[in-house]
Design an enzyme around this catalytic site. Sequence first.
Site, short mmCIF file in Angstrom:
data_model
loop_
_atom_site.label_atom_id
_atom_site.label_comp_id
_atom_site.label_asym_id
_atom_site.label_seq_id
_atom_site.Cartn_x
_atom_site.Cartn_y
_atom_site.Cartn_z
CG ASN A 299 0.59 1.28 4.76
OD1 ASN A 299 0.24 1.97 5.72
ND2 ASN A 299 0.28 1.60 3.50
CG ASP B 61 -6.11 -8.09 -4.08
OD1 ASP B 61 -5.89 -7.73 -2.91
OD2 ASP B 61 -7.21 -8.50 -4.49
CB VAL B 62 -1.96 -7.59 0.16
CG1 VAL B 62 -0.80 -6.70 -0.25
CG2 VAL B 62 -3.12 -6.78 0.72
CB SER C 137 -6.14 1.28 13.25
OG SER C 137 -7.09 2.29 13.55
CE LYS D 233 -5.77 -1.40 9.91
NZ LYS D 233 -4.58 -1.53 9.08
NE ARG E 295 -4.64 5.55 -3.31
CZ ARG E 295 -5.68 5.24 -2.53
NH1 ARG E 295 -6.24 6.15 -1.78
NH2 ARG E 295 -6.16 4.01 -2.51
CB ALA F 120 -12.72 -7.71 13.54
N GLY G 141 0.82 -1.21 0.00
CA GLY G 141 0.00 0.00 0.00
C GLY G 141 0.85 1.26 0.00
CE1 TYR H 109 -8.83 0.06 8.90
CE2 TYR H 109 -9.32 1.16 10.97
CZ TYR H 109 -8.50 0.99 9.88
OH TYR H 109 -7.37 1.76 9.75
P1 NAP Z 1 -5.13 5.21 1.81
O1 NAP Z 1 -4.68 6.60 1.61
O2 NAP Z 1 -6.54 4.83 1.48
O3 NAP Z 1 -4.11 4.22 1.00
C1 NAP Z 1 -4.33 2.85 1.02
C2 NAP Z 1 -3.18 2.16 0.34
O4 NAP Z 1 -3.40 0.73 0.40
C3 NAP Z 1 -3.04 2.51 -1.13
O5 NAP Z 1 -1.68 2.48 -1.47
C4 NAP Z 1 -3.78 1.35 -1.81
O6 NAP Z 1 -3.38 1.09 -3.16
C5 NAP Z 1 -3.36 0.21 -0.92
N1 NAP Z 1 -4.24 -0.94 -1.02
C6 NAP Z 1 -5.57 -1.00 -0.78
N2 NAP Z 1 -6.03 -2.25 -1.01
C7 NAP Z 1 -4.97 -2.99 -1.41
C8 NAP Z 1 -4.80 -4.33 -1.81
N3 NAP Z 1 -5.84 -5.19 -1.86
N4 NAP Z 1 -3.55 -4.76 -2.17
C9 NAP Z 1 -2.49 -3.90 -2.14
N5 NAP Z 1 -2.60 -2.61 -1.78
C10 NAP Z 1 -3.82 -2.17 -1.42
O7 NAP Z 1 -4.94 4.75 3.33
P2 NAP Z 1 -3.99 5.34 4.48
O8 NAP Z 1 -4.78 6.30 5.28
O9 NAP Z 1 -2.69 5.74 3.92
O10 NAP Z 1 -3.85 4.05 5.40
C11 NAP Z 1 -2.70 3.20 5.31
C12 NAP Z 1 -2.77 2.20 6.45
O11 NAP Z 1 -2.81 2.91 7.69
C13 NAP Z 1 -4.01 1.32 6.43
O12 NAP Z 1 -3.67 0.02 6.88
C14 NAP Z 1 -4.92 1.99 7.43
O13 NAP Z 1 -5.83 1.07 7.98
C15 NAP Z 1 -3.92 2.48 8.44
N6 NAP Z 1 -4.41 3.58 9.26
C16 NAP Z 1 -4.75 4.78 8.71
C17 NAP Z 1 -5.23 5.79 9.54
C18 NAP Z 1 -5.59 7.15 9.01
O14 NAP Z 1 -6.11 7.96 9.79
N7 NAP Z 1 -5.37 7.46 7.74
C19 NAP Z 1 -5.37 5.57 10.91
C20 NAP Z 1 -5.03 4.33 11.43
C21 NAP Z 1 -4.54 3.35 10.60
P3 NAP Z 1 -4.12 1.83 -4.43
O15 NAP Z 1 -3.62 3.25 -4.42
O16 NAP Z 1 -3.69 1.06 -5.61
O17 NAP Z 1 -5.59 1.76 -4.14
#
Ligand code: NAP
Length: 238
Positions: free
Chosen positions: A84, A55-56, A136, A153, A6, A151, A3, A149
Amino acid sequence: MTGASRGLGRAVAINLAKDLGLHVLINYASNQAAAEETLKAIVDAGGSAELMPFDVADHDTTKQNLEEWFSKNADYQLEVLVNNAGITKDNLMVFMEEEQFDQVVNISLKGMYNVTRHVLQHMVRKRYGRIINMASLSGLKGVPGQVNYSAAKGGMIAATKALSQEVAKRKITVNAVAPGFITSDMTKDLDENQLKSYVPMNRFGEPEEVADLVSFLASKKAAYITGEVININGGLYS
Ligand code: NAP
């Protein structure tokens, strides 16, 4: 680095290249334009990286991609794995469709298994590794509307603790990072003005702040930290 196209993943990927001089494998699902931006940012900063879309949640595709990479790069040592990739599909439990539950668990939790299972053998052979799982606050506290989610995490946190004990003797550390609200596509539809009032620091965090924590855990300096879940949430929950 899963991931990595982005959000938090991009910031972590850039840091791993910049801070630790690592060649980064930029995994993502489908957003190639965003993944290329991550690649460009790393290369522009003097680092090196390559794209690795898959796709993971798909076990066989994940295995195939990783095995192909290892067979072509036998001389490389894969030192750091950051699990991630994650998604949300929020709904109250009474309305939650099976698909919403399965998609979130399959990407955010089973994806960690699919990738780690095939990277771990390599780390065990090399007797070195750093695994960082992006958990998270939801996985610790539980958040209403996010049973799926939370569950996933929560499972990731328990798996982090279990795995850390399995591989500690091989000098492989396994830790989880538990962010609160961080600015990214995942949180862009939330009411930031209202939600930030719950955060003692009165703001959302930035992806780069999470990336700095991951850089430390991924470094040689963090050799004696394992099985930990480190909160990064501006004081929202501890
Ligand atoms: P995001 O901006 O939505 O980015 C998600 C990333 O995961 C993207 O690179 C996406 O790839 C990739 N992804 C999604 N499904 C995938 C799959 N099946 N196989 C491979 N890659 C996949 O999310 P984020 O906010 O950066 O979150 C990143 C991590 O941090 C996540 O695990 C999230 O649960 C955790 N987190 C985030 C927050 C927050 O506030 N943002 C808080 C706690 C935890 P594409 O670009 O190709 O779709």
